[in-house]
Design a protein around this motif. Structure first.
Motif, PDB file in Angstrom:
ATOM      1  N   ARG A 147      23.949  40.294  41.686  1.00 33.63           N
ATOM      2  CA  ARG A 147      23.039  39.644  40.500  1.00 33.63           C
ATOM      3  C   ARG A 147      23.962  38.673  39.688  1.00 33.63           C
ATOM      4  NH1 ARG A 147      23.473  44.800  39.503  1.00 33.63           N
ATOM      5  NH2 ARG A 147      24.787  45.497  37.495  1.00 33.63           N
ATOM      6  N   ASP A 148      25.104  38.675  39.692  1.00 39.21           N
ATOM      7  CA  ASP A 148      25.844  37.651  38.870  1.00 39.21           C
ATOM      8  C   ASP A 148      26.566  36.490  39.742  1.00 39.21           C
ATOM      9  OD1 ASP A 148      25.367  39.135  36.649  1.00 39.21           O
ATOM     10  OD2 ASP A 148      27.037  40.309  36.730  1.00 39.21           O
ATOM     11  N   VAL A 149      26.087  36.555  40.903  1.00 42.85           N
ATOM     12  CA  VAL A 149      26.705  35.435  41.948  1.00 42.85           C
ATOM     13  C   VAL A 149      25.750  34.563  42.152  1.00 42.85           C
ATOM     14  CG1 VAL A 149      27.625  34.981  44.093  1.00 42.85           C
ATOM     15  CG2 VAL A 149      28.045  37.364  43.040  1.00 42.85           C
ATOM     16  N   ALA A 150      26.027  33.221  41.851  1.00 46.66           N
ATOM     17  CA  ALA A 150      25.284  32.326  42.223  1.00 46.66           C
ATOM     18  C   ALA A 150      24.978  31.903  43.674  1.00 46.66           C
ATOM     19  CB  ALA A 150      25.517  30.753  42.024  1.00 46.66           C
ATOM     20  N   MET A 151      23.587  32.414  44.024  1.00 46.72           N
ATOM     21  CA  MET A 151      23.259  32.394  45.680  1.00 46.72           C
ATOM     22  C   MET A 151      21.998  31.874  45.777  1.00 46.72           C
ATOM     23  SD  MET A 151      24.757  36.044  46.840  1.00 46.72           S
ATOM     24  CE  MET A 151      24.210  35.808  48.673  1.00 46.72           C
ATOM     25  N   THR A 152      21.806  31.499  46.996  1.00 49.27           N
ATOM     26  CA  THR A 152      20.312  30.936  47.319  1.00 49.27           C
ATOM     27  C   THR A 152      19.556  32.104  47.986  1.00 49.27           C
ATOM     28  OG1 THR A 152      21.005  28.740  47.333  1.00 49.27           O
ATOM     29  CG2 THR A 152      18.948  29.281  48.391  1.00 49.27           C
ATOM     30  N   TRP A 153      18.759  32.895  47.430  1.00 51.60           N
ATOM     31  CA  TRP A 153      17.893  33.890  47.937  1.00 51.60           C
ATOM     32  C   TRP A 153      16.456  33.198  48.554  1.00 51.60           C
ATOM     33  CZ3 TRP A 153      20.205  38.177  49.398  1.00 51.60           C
ATOM     34  CH2 TRP A 153      21.139  38.586  48.520  1.00 51.60           C
ATOM     35  N   ALA A 154      16.291  33.473  49.838  1.00 50.65           N
ATOM     36  CA  ALA A 154      15.095  32.731  50.308  1.00 50.65           C
ATOM     37  C   ALA A 154      14.054  33.687  50.068  1.00 50.65           C
ATOM     38  CB  ALA A 154      15.251  32.467  51.776  1.00 50.65           C
ATOM     39  N   ALA A 155      14.166  34.934  50.034  1.00 53.26           N
ATOM     40  CA  ALA A 155      13.125  36.200  49.939  1.00 53.26           C
ATOM     41  C   ALA A 155      13.873  37.246  50.317  1.00 53.26           C
ATOM     42  CB  ALA A 155      11.819  35.749  51.099  1.00 53.26           C
ATOM     43  N   THR A 156      12.862  38.436  49.763  1.00 50.00           N
ATOM     44  CA  THR A 156      13.189  39.785  50.348  1.00 50.00           C
ATOM     45  C   THR A 156      12.106  40.036  51.528  1.00 50.00           C
ATOM     46  OG1 THR A 156      14.203  40.789  48.457  1.00 50.00           O
ATOM     47  CG2 THR A 156      12.997  42.347  49.781  1.00 50.00           C
ATOM     48  N   VAL A 157      12.642  40.350  52.609  1.00 48.50           N
ATOM     49  CA  VAL A 157      11.859  40.913  53.713  1.00 48.50           C
ATOM     50  C   VAL A 157      11.955  42.217  54.052  1.00 48.50           C
ATOM     51  CG1 VAL A 157      11.050  40.662  56.193  1.00 48.50           C
ATOM     52  CG2 VAL A 157      11.728  38.637  54.833  1.00 48.50           C
ATOM     53  N   HIS A 158      11.117  43.117  53.837  1.00 50.89           N
ATOM     54  CA  HIS A 158      11.168  44.625  54.292  1.00 50.89           C
ATOM     55  C   HIS A 158      11.248  44.659  55.804  1.00 50.89           C
ATOM     56  CE1 HIS A 158       9.959  46.158  49.974  1.00 50.89           C
ATOM     57  NE2 HIS A 158      11.132  46.030  50.153  1.00 50.89           N
ATOM     58  N   HIS A 159      12.134  45.745  56.358  1.00 49.12           N
ATOM     59  CA  HIS A 159      11.833  45.699  57.832  1.00 49.12           C
ATOM     60  C   HIS A 159      10.474  46.182  58.045  1.00 49.12           C
ATOM     61  CE1 HIS A 159      16.003  44.745  58.300  1.00 49.12           C
ATOM     62  NE2 HIS A 159      16.743  45.993  58.029  1.00 49.12           N
ATOM     63  N   GLY A 160      10.361  45.813  59.676  1.00 54.99           N
ATOM     64  CA  GLY A 160       8.997  46.641  60.064  1.00 54.99           C
ATOM     65  C   GLY A 160       9.312  46.863  61.682  1.00 54.99           C
ATOM     66  N   ILE A 161       8.443  47.548  62.148  1.00 53.28           N
ATOM     67  CA  ILE A 161       8.469  48.164  63.583  1.00 53.28           C
ATOM     68  C   ILE A 161       7.210  48.139  64.312  1.00 53.28           C
ATOM     69  CG2 ILE A 161      10.701  50.018  63.002  1.00 53.28           C
ATOM     70  CD1 ILE A 161       8.470  51.935  63.215  1.00 53.28           C
ATOM     71  N   PRO A 162       7.312  47.891  65.420  1.00 63.27           N
ATOM     72  CA  PRO A 162       5.925  47.769  66.358  1.00 63.27           C
ATOM     73  C   PRO A 162       5.147  48.950  65.820  1.00 63.27           C
ATOM     74  CG  PRO A 162       7.912  47.161  67.873  1.00 63.27           C
ATOM     75  CD  PRO A 162       8.430  48.171  66.395  1.00 63.27           C
ATOM     76  N   ALA A 163       3.868  48.468  65.624  1.00 60.95           N
ATOM     77  CA  ALA A 163       2.825  49.363  65.455  1.00 60.95           C
ATOM     78  C   ALA A 163       2.713  50.620  66.410  1.00 60.95           C
ATOM     79  CB  ALA A 163       1.588  48.713  64.946  1.00 60.95           C
ATOM     80  N   ASP A 164       2.792  50.429  67.754  1.00 60.63           N
ATOM     81  CA  ASP A 164       2.771  51.135  68.877  1.00 60.63           C
ATOM     82  C   ASP A 164       3.931  51.995  69.207  1.00 60.63           C
ATOM     83  OD1 ASP A 164       3.683  49.074  69.777  1.00 60.63           O
ATOM     84  OD2 ASP A 164       2.099  48.921  71.298  1.00 60.63           O
ATOM     85  N   LEU A 165       5.170  51.692  68.461  1.00 59.19           N
ATOM     86  CA  LEU A 165       6.252  52.223  68.870  1.00 59.19           C
ATOM     87  C   LEU A 165       6.350  53.562  68.776  1.00 59.19           C
ATOM     88  CD1 LEU A 165       9.265  51.582  69.848  1.00 59.19           C
ATOM     89  CD2 LEU A 165       9.670  51.731  67.391  1.00 59.19           C
ATOM     90  N   LEU A 166       5.742  54.369  67.831  1.00 51.79           N
ATOM     91  CA  LEU A 166       5.944  55.906  67.437  1.00 51.79           C
ATOM     92  C   LEU A 166       4.431  56.459  67.565  1.00 51.79           C
ATOM     93  CD1 LEU A 166       9.002  55.674  65.173  1.00 51.79           C
ATOM     94  CD2 LEU A 166       9.057  56.200  67.594  1.00 51.79           C
ATOM     95  N   ARG A 167       4.360  57.517  68.010  1.00 50.07           N
ATOM     96  CA  ARG A 167       3.048  58.093  67.892  1.00 50.07           C
ATOM     97  C   ARG A 167       2.829  59.028  66.769  1.00 50.07           C
ATOM     98  NH1 ARG A 167       4.485  60.866  71.752  1.00 50.07           N
ATOM     99  NH2 ARG A 167       4.729  62.826  70.948  1.00 50.07           N
ATOM    100  N   PHE A 168       1.622  58.891  66.046  1.00 51.60           N
ATOM    101  CA  PHE A 168       1.096  59.531  64.860  1.00 51.60           C
ATOM    102  C   PHE A 168       1.128  60.875  65.229  1.00 51.60           C
ATOM    103  CE2 PHE A 168      -2.719  61.310  62.761  1.00 51.60           C
ATOM    104  CZ  PHE A 168      -2.063  61.419  61.528  1.00 51.60           C
TER     105      PHE A 168
END
Length: 365
Positions: A147-168
């Motif tokens: 937080r104290d380092v001068a950086m260019t943050w484009a965004a935060t993107v949470h991971h995602g997985i294919p909707a049909d990868l795992l069975r409910f």
């Protein structure tokens, strides 16, 4: 859009077994292809993709021939990328910081997703040296050590997985699950104690890296001799639906600032709630009282398990579909790519205008 995805070479894309970064790169790559984009994946030759594969080494470094200097093949990969850079609108790196000196000043639109922990003291100096390079964090919590380092943050993107990868799975089979890697920061010993306090059996599906072998032998293995604990070993995607879907809850008693924790959304995809310590990304990913419980310690985790039956597994799955699919992740990254291209176009126009202003004018007599 013409997009290059540049993956680490330690694992195939996707990995055969353990490997969070390469798995996310695969999900993103395949979703971008499905959305109609022209994608080239720089990765190991045993990777599987519908994108154009630029194979840098025949096999992933962890499973192929042993390489003493793992940086060397990555340097070769960067050279291949630079030779082809004009073919791409955007280059998306997943290599942390190795590529930064090679990319700046080349008028190439690129972005880097940081997948690992950022609380190592030497990292601040590295990123401070490249303040103009755009980065993506995988959770807001991941950024805090810098937080104290001068950086260019484009965004935060949470991971995602294919909707049909795992069975409910609407119903569980009465056991708790621990999935991932055997290491002190992941807390498998704490998971065993929590399960025994709660009076529930625990199944552990995890790999043991060489660096953690001593910890496994000295701490975890003796605990496996007691009742109610089954050590399965490392599993792949094909086994995860049954393993996670059959669990009452996933236990994540982590003792480190988890940057994201892909296993949490894998559990949610199966409808399985998560009981995790409030470290790192956990409060961003787990909605307390809806998709699981965010707790402080072993006692809190064991107490939370007594109320786990009140959570609606169908609601857990719906929250996954809303927040953590690969399609949502790909759309978030596409928005970043478009912003990068607009910014670079504007910068190029400004350079051209500045050059025109500086050019000498022809005077007529």
């Amino acid at each position: 859009m013409r997009i290059a995805q540049v993956a680490p070479l330690a694992e195939a894309v996707p990995p055969r077994l353990y490997g969070g970064t390469e798995r996310v790169v695969s999900y993103l790559t395949e979703e971008l292809v499905a959305l109609g984009h022209e994608v080239t994946l720089f990765a190991s030759g045993d990777s599987r993709t519908r994108a154009r594969l630029e194979a840098v080494v025949p096999q992933a470094l962890r499973l192929g021939l042993k390489v003493r200097d793992e940086v060397a093949p990555h340097v070769v990969m960067l050279r291949r990328l630079l030779d082809r850079a004009a073919e791409f609108d955007v280059v998306h790196f997943h290599l942390d910081h190795l590529h930064l000196p090679a990319m700046l000043g080349r008028n190439i639109s690129f972005v880097t997703t940081l997948h690992g922990r950022l609380d190592l003291p030497e990292l601040g100096r590295v990123f401070a040296a490249f303040p103009e390079a755009p980065f993506v964090s995988i959770s807001d919590a991941q950024r805090l050590p810098l937080r104290d380092v001068a950086m260019t943050w484009a965004a935060t993107v949470h991971h995602g997985i294919p909707a049909d990868l795992l069975r409910f799975s609407p119903r569980h089979q009465g056991y708790l699950a621990f999935l991932g890697r055997i290491s002190p920061e992941k807390g498998p010993d704490a998971a065993i104690r929590i399960a025994r306090t709660a009076g529930l059996p625990l199944r552990i599906a995890a790999k043991v890296d060489r660096v953690d072998q001593a910890y496994f032998e000295a701490v975890v293995k003796p605990m496996l001799d007691g009742p109610g604990v089954e050590f399965i070993g490392e599993i792949g995607d094909a086994e995860k639906s049954d393993f996670l879907g059959g669990a009452v809850a996933l236990l994540m008693p982590i003792d480190w600032p988890e940057p994201f924790g892909l296993v949490m959304i894998e559990a949610m995809a199966c409808g399985t709630p998560v009981v995790a310590y409030a470290r790192g990304s956990v409060p961003e990913v787990v909605e307390d009282g809806v998709t699981g419980f965010v707790v402080r310690d072993e006692a809190g985790a064991a107490a939370a398990l007594h109320g786990i039956g009140a959570l609606d597994r169908a609601r857990v799955r719906r929250e996954f579909e809303t927040r953590f699919t690969a399609r949502r992740m790909a759309e978030d990254y596409l928005a970043i790519y478009r912003r990068l291209l607009r910014a670079n176009d504007a910068a190029a126009a400004e350079r051209a205008a500045a050059g025109a202003r500086a050019a000498p004018r022809l005077r007529l007599a």
